[in-house]
Design a protein around this motif. Structure first.
Motif, PDB file in Angstrom:
ATOM      1  N   TYR A  17       0.767  -1.091   0.010  1.00 40.08           N
ATOM      2  CA  TYR A  17      -0.092   0.057  -0.099  1.00 40.08           C
ATOM      3  C   TYR A  17       0.841   1.066   0.077  1.00 40.08           C
ATOM      4  CZ  TYR A  17      -3.477   3.396   1.578  1.00 40.08           C
ATOM      5  OH  TYR A  17      -4.253   4.577   1.650  1.00 40.08           O
ATOM      6  N   TRP A  18       1.946   1.307   0.796  1.00 38.64           N
ATOM      7  CA  TRP A  18       2.723   2.336   0.869  1.00 38.64           C
ATOM      8  C   TRP A  18       3.601   2.781  -0.376  1.00 38.64           C
ATOM      9  CZ3 TRP A  18       0.339   5.306   4.130  1.00 38.64           C
ATOM     10  CH2 TRP A  18      -0.267   4.618   5.277  1.00 38.64           C
ATOM     11  N   ARG A  19       3.847   1.465  -1.019  1.00 41.09           N
ATOM     12  CA  ARG A  19       4.694   1.700  -2.114  1.00 41.09           C
ATOM     13  C   ARG A  19       3.939   2.393  -3.265  1.00 41.09           C
ATOM     14  NH1 ARG A  19       8.613  -2.941  -1.500  1.00 41.09           N
ATOM     15  NH2 ARG A  19       7.600  -4.012  -3.147  1.00 41.09           N
ATOM     16  N   ASN A  23       4.604   9.195  -6.489  1.00 42.97           N
ATOM     17  CA  ASN A  23       5.475  10.419  -6.502  1.00 42.97           C
ATOM     18  C   ASN A  23       6.582  10.392  -7.460  1.00 42.97           C
ATOM     19  OD1 ASN A  23       4.109  11.287  -4.358  1.00 42.97           O
ATOM     20  ND2 ASN A  23       5.362  10.131  -2.743  1.00 42.97           N
ATOM     21  N   LEU A  24       6.985   9.109  -7.836  1.00 43.33           N
ATOM     22  CA  LEU A  24       8.075   8.976  -8.846  1.00 43.33           C
ATOM     23  C   LEU A  24       7.586   9.391 -10.353  1.00 43.33           C
ATOM     24  CD1 LEU A  24       9.834   5.663  -8.144  1.00 43.33           C
ATOM     25  CD2 LEU A  24      10.905   7.826  -7.998  1.00 43.33           C
ATOM     26  N   ALA A  25       6.374   8.951 -10.531  1.00 43.79           N
ATOM     27  CA  ALA A  25       5.643   9.403 -11.639  1.00 43.79           C
ATOM     28  C   ALA A  25       5.346  10.880 -12.119  1.00 43.79           C
ATOM     29  CB  ALA A  25       4.481   8.597 -12.087  1.00 43.79           C
ATOM     30  N   PHE A  26       5.170  11.610 -11.073  1.00 36.32           N
ATOM     31  CA  PHE A  26       4.662  12.981 -11.087  1.00 36.32           C
ATOM     32  C   PHE A  26       5.560  13.987 -10.570  1.00 36.32           C
ATOM     33  CE2 PHE A  26       0.794  10.495 -11.564  1.00 36.32           C
ATOM     34  CZ  PHE A  26       0.266  11.262 -12.731  1.00 36.32           C
ATOM     35  N   TRP A  27       6.829  13.276  -9.893  1.00 41.11           N
ATOM     36  CA  TRP A  27       7.686  14.621  -9.317  1.00 41.11           C
ATOM     37  C   TRP A  27       8.108  15.357 -10.518  1.00 41.11           C
ATOM     38  CZ3 TRP A  27       9.165  16.192  -4.969  1.00 41.11           C
ATOM     39  CH2 TRP A  27      10.411  17.095  -4.973  1.00 41.11           C
ATOM     40  N   PRO A  28       8.452  16.567 -10.182  1.00 35.40           N
ATOM     41  CA  PRO A  28       8.261  17.459  -9.153  1.00 35.40           C
ATOM     42  C   PRO A  28       6.855  18.401  -9.083  1.00 35.40           C
ATOM     43  CG  PRO A  28       9.254  18.538 -10.973  1.00 35.40           C
ATOM     44  CD  PRO A  28       8.991  17.567 -11.621  1.00 35.40           C
ATOM     45  N   LEU A  29       5.900  17.690  -9.524  1.00 34.44           N
ATOM     46  CA  LEU A  29       4.732  18.295  -9.317  1.00 34.44           C
ATOM     47  C   LEU A  29       4.258  18.679  -8.111  1.00 34.44           C
ATOM     48  CD1 LEU A  29       1.748  19.274 -10.852  1.00 34.44           C
ATOM     49  CD2 LEU A  29       1.007  16.842 -10.342  1.00 34.44           C
ATOM     50  N   PRO A  51       2.311  15.044   4.509  1.00 35.86           N
ATOM     51  CA  PRO A  51       3.290  14.477   3.692  1.00 35.86           C
ATOM     52  C   PRO A  51       4.611  13.919   4.620  1.00 35.86           C
ATOM     53  CG  PRO A  51       2.859  16.553   2.647  1.00 35.86           C
ATOM     54  CD  PRO A  51       2.070  16.539   3.981  1.00 35.86           C
ATOM     55  N   LEU A  52       4.536  14.698   5.940  1.00 35.20           N
ATOM     56  CA  LEU A  52       5.668  14.212   6.848  1.00 35.20           C
ATOM     57  C   LEU A  52       5.279  12.811   7.400  1.00 35.20           C
ATOM     58  CD1 LEU A  52       6.269  17.670   8.451  1.00 35.20           C
ATOM     59  CD2 LEU A  52       7.341  16.819   6.538  1.00 35.20           C
ATOM     60  N   LEU A  53       4.012  12.586   7.383  1.00 33.19           N
ATOM     61  CA  LEU A  53       3.676  11.196   8.097  1.00 33.19           C
ATOM     62  C   LEU A  53       4.250   9.920   7.831  1.00 33.19           C
ATOM     63  CD1 LEU A  53      -0.391  11.462   8.286  1.00 33.19           C
ATOM     64  CD2 LEU A  53       1.332  11.804  10.428  1.00 33.19           C
ATOM     65  N   ALA A  54       4.675   9.911   6.488  1.00 34.51           N
ATOM     66  CA  ALA A  54       5.320   8.606   6.096  1.00 34.51           C
ATOM     67  C   ALA A  54       6.622   8.459   6.861  1.00 34.51           C
ATOM     68  CB  ALA A  54       5.528   8.606   4.591  1.00 34.51           C
ATOM     69  N   TRP A 109      10.775   8.477   2.700  1.00 30.30           N
ATOM     70  CA  TRP A 109      10.063   9.859   2.880  1.00 30.30           C
ATOM     71  C   TRP A 109       9.630   9.754   1.273  1.00 30.30           C
ATOM     72  CZ3 TRP A 109       9.018  12.902   6.066  1.00 30.30           C
ATOM     73  CH2 TRP A 109       9.864  12.961   7.356  1.00 30.30           C
ATOM     74  N   THR A 110      10.077   8.810   0.382  1.00 27.48           N
ATOM     75  CA  THR A 110       9.635   8.669  -1.132  1.00 27.48           C
ATOM     76  C   THR A 110       7.994   8.098  -1.165  1.00 27.48           C
ATOM     77  OG1 THR A 110      10.480   6.525  -1.083  1.00 27.48           O
ATOM     78  CG2 THR A 110      11.791   8.387  -1.927  1.00 27.48           C
ATOM     79  N   GLN A 111       7.588   7.639  -0.030  1.00 25.22           N
ATOM     80  CA  GLN A 111       6.135   7.314   0.132  1.00 25.22           C
ATOM     81  C   GLN A 111       5.323   8.347   0.536  1.00 25.22           C
ATOM     82  OE1 GLN A 111       6.671   3.501   1.946  1.00 25.22           O
ATOM     83  NE2 GLN A 111       7.978   2.613   0.554  1.00 25.22           N
TER      84      GLN A 111
END
Lengths: 306, 226
Positions: B7-9, B15-21, B125-128, B135-137
Motif C-alpha cells: 500500500y505505501w509503495r 511520487n516518482l511518476a509525478f515529481w516535481p509536481l 506528507p511528513l507522516l510517512a 520519505w519517497t512514500q
C-alpha cells in the motif's frame, strides 16, 4: 431441524477412509515432502501448499512481483504442488500467472481456485477470467468461495467436472464462519474438497467438520494456519518448547503447520508468504517427524496457555 | 486485502511518476494562503474559485493516477470509487465556474478549515517519514486521496455558497476519510486516526449553526445561534 442421518458409505468414502487411516503419510522419495491422498481419487498431494491471500496482491509493484516469482520458484523446488487463490484476492491471480510463466509452468502445479460471485450465471465468466490470469488450460480444483451462492455454483461446477473442465470441486469457509452450512453441504453434495480455518488456537473444526470429512471421504485444505500471521507474532515472544525438537521443528511456523497437517482428516495446509526464507521454513514442515495424537493435544494445550 | 508495504509503495510509485509536481502544488497552496491572508483571511470570490479549480484538478488526478491505476489492482473497491472522484472533480469545477462562492465569515469555521488545509499541504506528507516509511512514500495533496480529501474539507469550511451544491461536495471527502480510516486500521496503521479526526473535525465545524452552516448565508445563522 434438518436430519443429519448418513447414507451407507459409498465406494469413494470407503476408499477415502482407507487412504486417511491406513495410508496417512505417503513419502515417495527421501527428501520429498510428505503427502496425503485426496480421498475421491487417491492422488497424492504434499501436505504444505501455498496460499496467496494478501501476500501475492502486489498490483503493479515490479519488485514485489519479482519477489513472488522467487517464492513460487522456491515452492516448486521444495516439492510443492498446490497453489490456492481467489478472484477476491485482488491482483493475486495475475501475480501467480506471471510467476508460473516466469518459471516455465511446472507440471507439478495443482491449481486451486475459487468462484466468488453472488450471481450464479456470472460464475463461468469469472472462472474463465481466472483461468486466463493463471494461464492454465483448466483448474485442478474449483471451490465456491465462502459458500457464496453455492446452491447456484455447485451444480455448474459438477457439470464442468463431468465435462473434464475441472478435476475436483470444493467449498470454502474461513475464520470459523457458517460451519453449520458447510456441514450441510458436506453431507448432501458430492464435493471433493472442503477448505476451512484450523490452527493451534482455532480448533472448532475438530468437533464436527474434520470427522465428517473423514467419514465422507472429503479432502481438507486448511487456511489461516497462522491466523494471518497473528499467531506467529504472538508465539515469537516465547522460546520453542522442548517437544518441538521431537517433531523436527526449528520455528514456530513449523510447529503450527505440523499441528494442522497432522490431523488425520487434513490433506494440506496453505500458508501464504512473500518471503523465500519463510517459504522454505514452511515447506520444511512437510518433512520429518509428525506429532502423534498425544503430542498434538499437548501442543494445543501449551500454546493456549502461552 | 494487501500488505501495508505494498500500500505505501503505491505512493512511492505515484511520487516518482509525478515529481516535481508536488513542489508546485505545495508552492501554489502556500501562495493561495498568502493571497487569502492579504485579504484578511477571508477568501474572496476569485481566490475561492481558484482553489475550487485547483482541487478539482487534484480530485481528477488522484482518481485517475492513484485510485484507478494504482489502488484498484489491489483493492477492488477502488475501481468503483475512482469514477466518483471524477464526479467530485466535475462538481468542484462546476461550482467554480458558477461563481456564487465567497469566503466564510465565521471565524472558527474558517480557522478549522485553514488548519485542515495546512495539515493537508504541509504536515500530511511528513507522516510517512515519521511512521518509519521512506520519505519517497509521502502523500501529497492532489495526488494521494487522503490529503486531497482533507484539503477539500478544509476549503469547504472556508467557503460559503449555494446550499445544494455545497452540501453535495461534502459527501465524498467525508466518505473517503471514513473508508481510508477503516482501511488503515485494518492494515494495523495508527495513521487511520488522521482521516478519522479530519472527518470529525470538519463535520463538527460544518454543523456550526445547524444545517444552515453548509448553506449560503450560513454566517448569519452562526451569529444568531451562538
Amino acid at each position: 431441524m434438518q436430519s443429519h442421518r448418513l447414507a451407507p458409505p459409498t465406494r469413494r468414502q470407503v476408499l477415502g477412509a482407507a487412504c486417511a487411516l491406513a495410508l496417512p503419510w505417503v513419502d515417495a522419495r527421501a527428501g520429498a515432502p510428505l503427502t496425503r491422498r485426496i480421498p475421491s481419487s487417491g492422488e497424492a498431494l504434499p501436505v504444505v501448499g501455498l496460499g496467496s491471500w494478501i501476500t501475492f496482491n502486489v498490483g503493479g509493484d515490479t519488485a514485489a512481483r519479482a519477489a513472488c516469482v522467487e517464492v513460487v520458484r522456491a515452492f516448486f523446488a521444495e516439492g510443492g504442488r498446490m497453489i490456492d487463490s481467489s478472484p477476491m484476492y485482488g491482483s493475486s491471480q495475475p501475480t501467480i500467472g506471471f510467476a508460473l510463466a516466469q518459471i516455465g509452468r511446472p507440471s507439478a502445479l495443482f491449481s486451486a481456485e475459487k468462484v466468488w460471485v453472488g450471481d450464479g450465471a456470472r460464475g463461468p465468466a469469472q472462472i474463465e477470467a481466472s483461468r486466463a490470469h493463471w494461464g492454465v488450460s483448466r483448474f485442478d480444483l474449483m471451490q465456491v468461495h465462502n459458500l457464496l451462492a453455492w446452491q447456484e455454483h455447485l451444480p455448474r461446477l459438477f457439470e464442468m467436472k463431468a465435462a473434464g473442465q475441472l478435476r475436483y470441486v470444493g467449498i470454502t469457509t474461513s475464520e470459523g464462519r457458517r460451519h453449520a452450512e458447510i456441514e450441510q453441504v458436506m453431507r448432501t453434495q458430492p464435493i471433493d474438497f472442503v477448505q476451512l480455518s484450523y490452527n493451534l488456537l482455532d480448533r472448532e473444526a475438530e468437533q464436527r467438520l474434520l470427522p465428517l470429512a473423514q467419514q465422507r471421504g472429503i479432502a481438507v485444505i486448511v487456511n489461516r494456519p497462522f491466523r494471518e500471521g497473528a499467531l506467529l507474532r504472538q508465539l515469537a515472544r516465547h522460546p520453542l518448547p522442548a517437544w518441538a525438537a521431537e517433531i523436527d521443528c526449528s520455528y514456530w511456523a513449523q510447529v503450527a503447520l505440523k499441528f494442522a497437517v497432522s490431523h488425520p482428516a487434513v490433506t494440506c495446509a496453505i500458508p501464504a508468504t512473500s518471503q523465500v526464507a519463510h517459504l522454505r521454513q514452511n515447506m520444511a514442515a512437510a518433512r520429518g517427524r509428525m506429532p502423534d495424537a498425544a503430542l498434538r493435544s499437548r501442543m494445543a494445550r501449551d500454546v493456549a496457555a502461552l | 486485502m494487501f500488505a501495508p508495504r505494498i500500500y505505501w509503495r503505491l505512493f512511492e510509485s505515484l511520487n516518482l511518476a509525478f515529481w516535481p509536481l508536488h513542489a508546485g502544488i505545495a508552492l501554489a497552496g502556500l501562495a493561495w494562503l498568502g493571497w487569502v491572508g492579504r485579504d484578511g483571511g477571508v477568501p474572496g470570490r476569485a481566490a475561492a474559485r481558484a482553489a475550487l479549480v485547483a482541487l478539482a484538478l487534484g480530485w481528477a488526478l488522484s482518481g485517475w493516477a492513484f485510485l484507478w491505476h494504482r489502488l484498484a489492482p489491489i483493492h477492488w473497491l477502488a475501481a468503483y470509487i475512482a469514477p466518483l472522484f471524477l464526479l467530485q472533480a466535475a462538481a468542484l469545477l462546476a461550482l467554480a465556474l458558477h461563481g456564487a462562492v465567497q469566503g466564510q465569515h465565521d471565524r472558527l469555521r474558517r480557522a478549522i478549515g485553514l488548519a485542515l488545509l495546512l495539515w493537508a499541504l504541509l504536515l500530511h506528507p511528513l507522516l510517512a517519514g515519521l511512521s518509519g516509511w521512506p520519505w519517497t512514500q509521502a502523500e501529497f495533496v492532489g495526488l494521494a486521496a487522503d490529503p486531497t480529501a482533507i484539503a477539500t474539507l478544509g476549503l469547504l469550511l472556508m467557503l460559503r455558497g449555494p446550499r445544494g451544491p455545497m452540501r453535495a461536495l461534502w459527501a465524498l471527502p467525508l466518505a473517503w476519510c471514513m473508508l481510508s480510516a477503516a482501511t488503515l486500521w485494518t492494515m494495523g496503521s495508527a495513521q487511520g486516526w488522521v482521516p478519522f479526526a479530519a472527518l470529525l473535525l470538519a463535520a463538527a465545524a460544518g454543523r456550526r449553526g445547524g444545517h444552515a452552516a453548509f448553506a449560503e448565508g450560513g454566517t448569519r445563522d452562526h451569529g444568531r445561534a451562538r
